[in-house]
Design an enzyme around this catalytic site. Structure first.
Site, PDB file in Angstrom:
ATOM      1  N   ARG A  42       0.813  -1.220   0.000  1.00 51.01           N
ATOM      2  CA  ARG A  42       0.000   0.000   0.000  1.00 51.01           C
ATOM      3  C   ARG A  42       0.845   1.268   0.000  1.00 51.01           C
ATOM      4  NH1 ARG A  42      -2.805  -3.812   2.973  1.00 51.01           N
ATOM      5  NH2 ARG A  42      -4.954  -4.173   2.247  1.00 51.01           N
ATOM      6  N   HIS A  68       3.627 -10.992  -5.154  1.00 52.17           N
ATOM      7  CA  HIS A  68       2.441 -10.164  -5.385  1.00 52.17           C
ATOM      8  C   HIS A  68       2.887  -8.719  -5.451  1.00 52.17           C
ATOM      9  CE1 HIS A  68      -1.553  -8.604  -5.393  1.00 52.17           C
ATOM     10  NE2 HIS A  68      -2.120  -9.763  -5.081  1.00 52.17           N
ATOM     11  N   TYR A  71      -0.706  -3.240  -4.316  1.00 55.38           N
ATOM     12  CA  TYR A  71      -2.107  -3.040  -4.669  1.00 55.38           C
ATOM     13  C   TYR A  71      -2.342  -1.719  -5.399  1.00 55.38           C
ATOM     14  CZ  TYR A  71      -3.036  -6.690  -1.137  1.00 55.38           C
ATOM     15  OH  TYR A  71      -3.063  -7.844  -0.411  1.00 55.38           O
ATOM     16  N   HIS A 108      -2.996  -6.945  -9.697  1.00 51.68           N
ATOM     17  CA  HIS A 108      -4.433  -6.760  -9.872  1.00 51.68           C
ATOM     18  C   HIS A 108      -4.720  -6.086 -11.213  1.00 51.68           C
ATOM     19  CE1 HIS A 108      -5.642  -7.000  -5.332  1.00 51.68           C
ATOM     20  NE2 HIS A 108      -5.105  -8.118  -5.788  1.00 51.68           N
ATOM     21  N   GLU A 145      -4.590 -10.687 -12.107  1.00 48.49           N
ATOM     22  CA  GLU A 145      -5.585 -11.191 -11.159  1.00 48.49           C
ATOM     23  C   GLU A 145      -6.900 -10.431 -11.340  1.00 48.49           C
ATOM     24  OE1 GLU A 145      -6.297 -11.773  -6.341  1.00 48.49           O
ATOM     25  OE2 GLU A 145      -4.368 -11.029  -7.091  1.00 48.49           O
ATOM     26  N   ASP A 179      -8.511 -15.769  -8.180  1.00 48.63           N
ATOM     27  CA  ASP A 179      -8.797 -15.684  -6.748  1.00 48.63           C
ATOM     28  C   ASP A 179     -10.246 -16.117  -6.542  1.00 48.63           C
ATOM     29  OD1 ASP A 179      -9.781 -14.558  -4.219  1.00 48.63           O
ATOM     30  OD2 ASP A 179      -7.840 -13.556  -4.100  1.00 48.63           O
ATOM     31  N   HIS A 182     -12.600 -13.473  -5.207  1.00 44.39           N
ATOM     32  CA  HIS A 182     -12.927 -12.478  -6.225  1.00 44.39           C
ATOM     33  C   HIS A 182     -13.960 -13.016  -7.208  1.00 44.39           C
ATOM     34  CE1 HIS A 182      -8.784 -10.281  -5.732  1.00 44.39           C
ATOM     35  NE2 HIS A 182      -9.460 -10.371  -4.609  1.00 44.39           N
ATOM     36  N   HIS A 216      -5.456 -18.289  -5.992  1.00 44.00           N
ATOM     37  CA  HIS A 216      -5.610 -17.832  -4.616  1.00 44.00           C
ATOM     38  C   HIS A 216      -6.851 -18.516  -4.052  1.00 44.00           C
ATOM     39  CE1 HIS A 216      -3.318 -13.799  -5.439  1.00 44.00           C
ATOM     40  NE2 HIS A 216      -2.512 -14.837  -5.319  1.00 44.00           N
ATOM     41  N   ASP A 229     -14.334  -7.518  -1.737  1.00 44.55           N
ATOM     42  CA  ASP A 229     -13.150  -8.374  -1.649  1.00 44.55           C
ATOM     43  C   ASP A 229     -12.778  -8.558  -0.179  1.00 44.55           C
ATOM     44  OD1 ASP A 229     -10.746  -9.663  -1.864  1.00 44.55           O
ATOM     45  OD2 ASP A 229      -9.669  -8.014  -2.813  1.00 44.55           O
ATOM     46  N   HIS A 231     -11.726 -11.664   2.275  1.00 46.09           N
ATOM     47  CA  HIS A 231     -11.382 -13.073   2.373  1.00 46.09           C
ATOM     48  C   HIS A 231     -11.840 -13.667   3.700  1.00 46.09           C
ATOM     49  CE1 HIS A 231      -7.744 -12.448  -0.560  1.00 46.09           C
ATOM     50  NE2 HIS A 231      -8.908 -12.122  -1.095  1.00 46.09           N
ATOM     51  N   GLU A 261      -4.739 -16.943   1.233  1.00 46.50           N
ATOM     52  CA  GLU A 261      -4.380 -15.570   1.589  1.00 46.50           C
ATOM     53  C   GLU A 261      -5.166 -15.111   2.818  1.00 46.50           C
ATOM     54  OE1 GLU A 261      -3.170 -13.215  -2.399  1.00 46.50           O
ATOM     55  OE2 GLU A 261      -5.303 -13.611  -2.164  1.00 46.50           O
TER      56      GLU A 261
END
Length: 282
Positions: A42, A68, A71, A108, A145, A179, A182, A216, A229, A231, A261
């Site tokens: 981030r 990864h 974001y 993403h 993704e 994912d 997602h 994922h 989103d 999880h 994740e």
């Protein structure tokens, strides 16, 4: 000839305390594959280079590793600053991924941002993504993704994913990371085995044969179509446990590496649960 083994199962592990600590954490949860961040997810500013640490990690790592990307990366943004920073952040992730011997870099798909024209976003996406890949020729595959949807998401269902990959010319350096949270949140109800298999087949067809490079494995706190989103541990969300067996019975994913994740405290149980599903269908 013996059949190829089913997918390796692991988790996204923290690199807090140094990249080498990720291997200790992977061993603690018996992960057969791992995913890591090499920069803050981030923040734009990358950490200082550590070539010795990268080389030591690559030499010590005994499991496949995926990276990864942050974001914040969004090649669909109308902001010139965001577009430039996205290119820099992705290039950093690709270079570091190559240095540690990673199998792929997940990013993403991004958003056109409300009020922007889809055509403009996709045009700049092609130039930025392919240009960044050209600048890092030794990079592992880039895995797009699809998101949970909402707003002006550029790839959140099979049709928009196919269009996204078409804009990139179906470049051989580009694959897909699916994912499950997602997919469910974007509108495909995965709470039944039939629905799960149907969704996997649809995303696989959009990606192209053999182009799904990572899965994922996440349950969802919210119902199908929520566009949220969030999880949840496998079997504890609105998807439920049994439908996840479809990952190992659908040809497109049954041998693709899989990582959970979920929060650190749940990872060991989630990895064990997914492995149990794998054993049940092996």
């Amino acid at each position: 000839m013996a059949p190829r083994p089913l997918a390796r199962v692991g988790a996204h592990v923290s690199v807090a305390g140094g990249l080498a600590r990720a291997l200790d954490r992977a061993a603690e949860i018996d992960a057969e594959v791992i995913q890591v961040f090499l920069a803050s997810p981030r923040a734009w500013a990358p950490p200082p280079p550590d070539p010795d640490g990268d080389a030591a990690f690559a030499a010590a790592c005994r499991v496949p590793v995926f990276v990864h990307a942050p974001y914040l990366i969004n090649f669909g943004s109308p902001s010139a600053e965001t577009l430039a920073r996205s290119g820099e952040a992705l290039a950093f992730s690709l270079r570091r991924a190559a240095a540690i011997g990673a199998r792929g870099v997940v990013v993403h798909a991004g958003s056109a941002v409300l009020g922007s024209r889809w055509e403009d976003a996709m045009a700049q996406l092609r130039a930025a993504v392919l240009g960044t890949l050209d600048a890092v020729p030794d990079a592992p595959p880039l895995l797009i993704e699809p998101t949970a949807g909402g707003g002006s998401a550029l790839a959140a269902d099979p049709n928009s994913l196919a269009a996204y990959l078409d804009v990139l010319g179906r470049d051989e350096r580009v694959g897909v990371c699916i994912d499950t949270c997602h997919v469910h949140a974007a509108g495909a109800d995965l709470s039944t085995a039939a629905g799960f298999r149907s969704a996997l087949r649809a995303y696989a067809a959009a990606a192209g044969r053999g182009r799904i490079g990572l899965v994922h494995v996440n349950d969802s706190r919210d119902p199908a179509g929520s566009k949220r989103d969030r999880h949840e541990s496998v079997g504890h969300g609105t998807i439920g446990l049994a439908p996840f067996e479809a990952l190992f019975t659908t040809p497109a994913t049954r041998r693709v590496p899989m990582v959970v994740e979920t929060v650190d405290t749940a990872q060991a149980a989630d990895v064990a649960m997914v492995k149990k599903l794998r054993e049940a269908v092996a």
